[in-house]
Design a protein around this motif. Sequence first.
Motif, PDB file in Angstrom:
ATOM      1  N   ASN A 310      33.097   1.919  20.406  1.00 43.95           N
ATOM      2  CA  ASN A 310      33.974   2.933  19.823  1.00 43.95           C
ATOM      3  C   ASN A 310      34.889   2.362  18.746  1.00 43.95           C
ATOM      4  O   ASN A 310      35.948   2.934  18.459  1.00 43.95           O
ATOM      5  CB  ASN A 310      34.814   3.593  20.920  1.00 43.95           C
ATOM      6  N   ALA A 311      34.476   1.269  18.147  1.00 43.52           N
ATOM      7  CA  ALA A 311      35.291   0.657  17.083  1.00 43.52           C
ATOM      8  C   ALA A 311      35.322   1.573  15.860  1.00 43.52           C
ATOM      9  O   ALA A 311      34.330   2.218  15.526  1.00 43.52           O
ATOM     10  CB  ALA A 311      34.698  -0.689  16.694  1.00 43.52           C
ATOM     11  N   PRO A 312      36.467   1.627  15.171  1.00 39.09           N
ATOM     12  CA  PRO A 312      36.502   2.378  13.906  1.00 39.09           C
ATOM     13  C   PRO A 312      35.658   1.665  12.856  1.00 39.09           C
ATOM     14  O   PRO A 312      35.428   0.445  12.950  1.00 39.09           O
ATOM     15  CB  PRO A 312      37.983   2.376  13.526  1.00 39.09           C
ATOM     16  N   LEU A 313      35.215   2.401  11.865  1.00 40.30           N
ATOM     17  CA  LEU A 313      34.429   1.786  10.799  1.00 40.30           C
ATOM     18  C   LEU A 313      35.339   0.996   9.865  1.00 40.30           C
ATOM     19  O   LEU A 313      36.527   1.307   9.738  1.00 40.30           O
ATOM     20  CB  LEU A 313      33.680   2.868  10.019  1.00 40.30           C
ATOM     21  N   PRO A 314      34.800  -0.028   9.185  1.00 33.85           N
ATOM     22  CA  PRO A 314      35.640  -0.844   8.302  1.00 33.85           C
ATOM     23  C   PRO A 314      36.348  -0.027   7.223  1.00 33.85           C
ATOM     24  O   PRO A 314      37.466  -0.362   6.817  1.00 33.85           O
ATOM     25  CB  PRO A 314      34.639  -1.826   7.674  1.00 33.85           C
ATOM     26  N   MET A 315      35.704   1.052   6.754  1.00 32.13           N
ATOM     27  CA  MET A 315      36.306   1.851   5.675  1.00 32.13           C
ATOM     28  C   MET A 315      37.267   2.919   6.202  1.00 32.13           C
ATOM     29  O   MET A 315      37.872   3.643   5.432  1.00 32.13           O
ATOM     30  CB  MET A 315      35.203   2.503   4.836  1.00 32.13           C
ATOM     31  N   GLU A 316      37.422   2.972   7.542  1.00 32.72           N
ATOM     32  CA  GLU A 316      38.279   3.998   8.136  1.00 32.72           C
ATOM     33  C   GLU A 316      39.752   3.629   7.992  1.00 32.72           C
ATOM     34  O   GLU A 316      40.148   2.488   8.236  1.00 32.72           O
ATOM     35  CB  GLU A 316      37.934   4.158   9.621  1.00 32.72           C
ATOM     36  N   ASP A 442      36.097  12.237  -0.617  1.00 34.04           N
ATOM     37  CA  ASP A 442      35.039  11.465  -1.254  1.00 34.04           C
ATOM     38  C   ASP A 442      33.957  11.130  -0.217  1.00 34.04           C
ATOM     39  O   ASP A 442      34.060  11.484   0.948  1.00 34.04           O
ATOM     40  CB  ASP A 442      35.596  10.181  -1.882  1.00 34.04           C
ATOM     41  N   GLN A 443      32.927  10.437  -0.714  1.00 34.82           N
ATOM     42  CA  GLN A 443      31.788  10.097   0.138  1.00 34.82           C
ATOM     43  C   GLN A 443      32.193   9.186   1.296  1.00 34.82           C
ATOM     44  O   GLN A 443      31.678   9.315   2.414  1.00 34.82           O
ATOM     45  CB  GLN A 443      30.704   9.414  -0.723  1.00 34.82           C
ATOM     46  N   ALA A 444      33.121   8.270   1.035  1.00 38.23           N
ATOM     47  CA  ALA A 444      33.544   7.339   2.081  1.00 38.23           C
ATOM     48  C   ALA A 444      34.222   8.086   3.231  1.00 38.23           C
ATOM     49  O   ALA A 444      33.970   7.802   4.404  1.00 38.23           O
ATOM     50  CB  ALA A 444      34.487   6.287   1.501  1.00 38.23           C
ATOM     51  N   GLU A 445      35.077   9.060   2.887  1.00 40.88           N
ATOM     52  CA  GLU A 445      35.751   9.830   3.935  1.00 40.88           C
ATOM     53  C   GLU A 445      34.749  10.689   4.702  1.00 40.88           C
ATOM     54  O   GLU A 445      34.847  10.837   5.921  1.00 40.88           O
ATOM     55  CB  GLU A 445      36.842  10.708   3.327  1.00 40.88           C
ATOM     56  N   ARG A 446      33.779  11.244   3.967  1.00 39.71           N
ATOM     57  CA  ARG A 446      32.751  12.050   4.620  1.00 39.71           C
ATOM     58  C   ARG A 446      31.941  11.197   5.596  1.00 39.71           C
ATOM     59  O   ARG A 446      31.616  11.627   6.709  1.00 39.71           O
ATOM     60  CB  ARG A 446      31.831  12.674   3.569  1.00 39.71           C
ATOM     61  N   LYS A 447      31.654   9.958   5.185  1.00 36.34           N
ATOM     62  CA  LYS A 447      30.889   9.053   6.038  1.00 36.34           C
ATOM     63  C   LYS A 447      31.646   8.761   7.334  1.00 36.34           C
ATOM     64  O   LYS A 447      31.067   8.773   8.429  1.00 36.34           O
ATOM     65  CB  LYS A 447      30.614   7.757   5.273  1.00 36.34           C
ATOM     66  N   VAL A 448      32.957   8.501   7.215  1.00 31.92           N
ATOM     67  CA  VAL A 448      33.778   8.210   8.384  1.00 31.92           C
ATOM     68  C   VAL A 448      33.793   9.405   9.337  1.00 31.92           C
ATOM     69  O   VAL A 448      33.656   9.256  10.557  1.00 31.92           O
ATOM     70  CB  VAL A 448      35.208   7.826   7.964  1.00 31.92           C
ATOM     71  N   LEU A 449      33.954  10.599   8.766  1.00 28.77           N
ATOM     72  CA  LEU A 449      33.996  11.809   9.597  1.00 28.77           C
ATOM     73  C   LEU A 449      32.652  12.051  10.287  1.00 28.77           C
ATOM     74  O   LEU A 449      32.603  12.371  11.486  1.00 28.77           O
ATOM     75  CB  LEU A 449      34.371  13.026   8.745  1.00 28.77           C
ATOM     76  N   LEU A 450      31.562  11.900   9.539  1.00 27.61           N
ATOM     77  CA  LEU A 450      30.233  12.098  10.128  1.00 27.61           C
ATOM     78  C   LEU A 450      29.966  11.087  11.238  1.00 27.61           C
ATOM     79  O   LEU A 450      29.475  11.448  12.312  1.00 27.61           O
ATOM     80  CB  LEU A 450      29.148  11.964   9.046  1.00 27.61           C
ATOM     81  N   ALA A 451      30.308   9.832  10.965  1.00 26.45           N
ATOM     82  CA  ALA A 451      30.083   8.800  11.979  1.00 26.45           C
ATOM     83  C   ALA A 451      30.924   9.077  13.221  1.00 26.45           C
ATOM     84  O   ALA A 451      30.450   8.933  14.353  1.00 26.45           O
ATOM     85  CB  ALA A 451      30.420   7.429  11.413  1.00 26.45           C
ATOM     86  N   GLY A 452      32.173   9.508  13.019  1.00 26.97           N
ATOM     87  CA  GLY A 452      33.029   9.839  14.156  1.00 26.97           C
ATOM     88  C   GLY A 452      32.466  10.983  14.978  1.00 26.97           C
ATOM     89  O   GLY A 452      32.507  10.951  16.225  1.00 26.97           O
ATOM     90  N   LYS A 453      31.928  11.976  14.293  1.00 28.49           N
ATOM     91  CA  LYS A 453      31.347  13.117  15.010  1.00 28.49           C
ATOM     92  C   LYS A 453      30.096  12.705  15.760  1.00 28.49           C
ATOM     93  O   LYS A 453      29.872  13.121  16.913  1.00 28.49           O
ATOM     94  CB  LYS A 453      31.035  14.255  14.038  1.00 28.49           C
ATOM     95  N   VAL A 454      29.259  11.883  15.136  1.00 28.76           N
ATOM     96  CA  VAL A 454      28.055  11.409  15.826  1.00 28.76           C
ATOM     97  C   VAL A 454      28.450  10.636  17.082  1.00 28.76           C
ATOM     98  O   VAL A 454      27.849  10.821  18.157  1.00 28.76           O
ATOM     99  CB  VAL A 454      27.194  10.533  14.888  1.00 28.76           C
ATOM    100  N   GLU A 455      29.472   9.794  16.964  1.00 24.90           N
ATOM    101  CA  GLU A 455      29.912   9.036  18.142  1.00 24.90           C
ATOM    102  C   GLU A 455      30.430   9.963  19.234  1.00 24.90           C
ATOM    103  O   GLU A 455      30.150   9.760  20.420  1.00 24.90           O
ATOM    104  CB  GLU A 455      30.975   8.014  17.742  1.00 24.90           C
ATOM    105  N   ASP A 456      31.192  10.988  18.846  1.00 23.68           N
ATOM    106  CA  ASP A 456      31.670  11.955  19.836  1.00 23.68           C
ATOM    107  C   ASP A 456      30.507  12.659  20.519  1.00 23.68           C
ATOM    108  O   ASP A 456      30.515  12.871  21.737  1.00 23.68           O
ATOM    109  CB  ASP A 456      32.572  12.998  19.172  1.00 23.68           C
ATOM    110  N   MET A 457      29.487  13.020  19.726  1.00 27.15           N
ATOM    111  CA  MET A 457      28.342  13.728  20.291  1.00 27.15           C
ATOM    112  C   MET A 457      27.514  12.804  21.178  1.00 27.15           C
ATOM    113  O   MET A 457      27.001  13.229  22.220  1.00 27.15           O
ATOM    114  CB  MET A 457      27.489  14.330  19.167  1.00 27.15           C
ATOM    115  N   ILE A 458      27.402  11.552  20.791  1.00 22.49           N
ATOM    116  CA  ILE A 458      26.705  10.583  21.644  1.00 22.49           C
ATOM    117  C   ILE A 458      27.466  10.429  22.964  1.00 22.49           C
ATOM    118  O   ILE A 458      26.873  10.384  24.045  1.00 22.49           O
ATOM    119  CB  ILE A 458      26.540   9.233  20.920  1.00 22.49           C
TER     120      ILE A 458
END
Length: 603
Positions: A310-316, A442-458
Amino acid sequence: MTRVFDANATTGNSPFGDLPVWDLTHLYPAPDAPEVKRDLDWLEGACKDFAADYEGKLETLDGAGMLEAVERNEKIDMIAGRIMSFAGLRYYQKTTDPERAKFFSDCQEKITDYTAPLVFWSLELNRLEDDHIAGLFAASEGLARYKPVFDKLRAMKPYQLSDELERYEHDNSPVTGSAWNKLFDETMAALVFTVNGDELGIEAATTLLTEKDRAVREAAAREIARVLGENVQLTARIHNTLTKMGEIQDRWRGFPTPQTYRHLSNQVEPEVVEALRNAVVAAYPRLSHRYYQLKAKWLDLDILQVWDRNAPLPMEADRKIHWDEARETVLDAYAGFDPRMADLAQPFFTDGWIDAGVTPGKAPGAFAHPTVTDVHPYVMLNYLGKPRDVMTLAHELGHGVHQRLAAGQGEFLSSTPLTLAETASVFGEMLTFRKLLAQAKDQAERKVLLAGKVEDMINTVIRQIAFYDFEVKLHDARKGGELTPDQINAIWMSVQGESLGPAFEFMEGYETFWSYIPHFVHSPFYVYAYAFGDGLVNALYAAYEEGDPDFQEKYFDMLKAGGSKHHKELLAPFGLDASDPAFWDKGLGMIGGFIDELEAMEG
């Protein structure tokens, strides 16, 4: 008389702003208030009177007479529920307080004693013939409204014990399962974890597993493993005892599997749950395994450790979210779907319906408790300013909105099966996520949000089905005799390795992490309801995105129905059917689609 809480009180000195505290005076002014004694006295008399008026006479009642009996029973249920809600919420706010624990236990014992004369009710009803019950419904429209209650009750008919044994079970309940539950809760609340010199409770310690600093995450994981390992003999004893109690109950009642009772109470067919479980397990490689390989690449690691899950992403962005921002984020997302939804959620913030701070002795986790239908729900959080805490707020408020809407059904019909109880909560999370995604700069923020949602769904789907498999294997293994901690640890590791995949390496000590998960103790086999709810909401949200102009009305009607309809009836207006195996693949496909987008961002 000692007042319990001030209305609109807040926990001071929080870095996240003033966090609200429950005002439980909406239930009772205080534990020693005369209203508590008044209701306990009323309950004792009402139960005696009910048994005197109806025991041995149910078959003589006409439709109107049966309706009156049901309504009297419902009033008893409401008063008992009000008392236990007050006692329970006080207890969970500080489980280490002996006075609160005593008050909770005393109320539980009194209510068990007072309601003992009512044991005849379900037993006698289930001795009535189906034709007789149908005739009563035909004679009374008011009674027919309660048909779902009778249906749920009569589903247990093949598994009833003798009248004498059912009375024994009822009287014995405070010192059987519930006593072990309390021991578990008090043990978890009293644990102290020392990480980098700070003494923390379990909630704060596990939250460190989401810190950006990898060294902090590792230190937290190793300390959690150390403390859980020191207590594993006790937690193994709790699990061994409760699992054996369950096996004895199943054998005496004739339940074919340990899960049967949960399926019956959830009003869901075993084959539907099996279809869900099989679809999720088959999806492990293309969902969790694939995602975590991506995550290892983002973190620049060859292999992930458990403290990286559950680590945050480096760009988060590493920031704490103020309570006011969390509140506005969720309310705005709710209002964007329908203003009525935000209006239903607003009083939680303004009227003392949320307890948000992390305080000594407070139960870990989060929940929404519906109390009784003539009061309102309460939400408990352990808010630490993390992005996931905002999603937890959205989740629990979804429950709260659902519970408020369903309250119109009355005490017996408002309660929703666990499989459907997660619908509004997961939908609330999805609304909040989609709003944030649409606002991404931007794309970086979208990536962080998508990754966070995928982790929540997992965590909601993959992890919960792995938990379900752990429970199935645990109960099966326990039939062969008492399990050592090492044997339980081995079962845990078998499902963790399968579900998380080859991207992970498991540290020594992780094998005991099963021991702090409350669902295994409080609600065996509950966990598949999370996966059920997530899959259902993914399908619902797809219908919403397709632009059905009546979606909001259908959605509110579904929540207002509470427990008065089966899942097939509730989903039919949306053209959905959870008994169709393909239904689950649609929901899992949404997770896969998010991972596809994340992979595409890698170029």
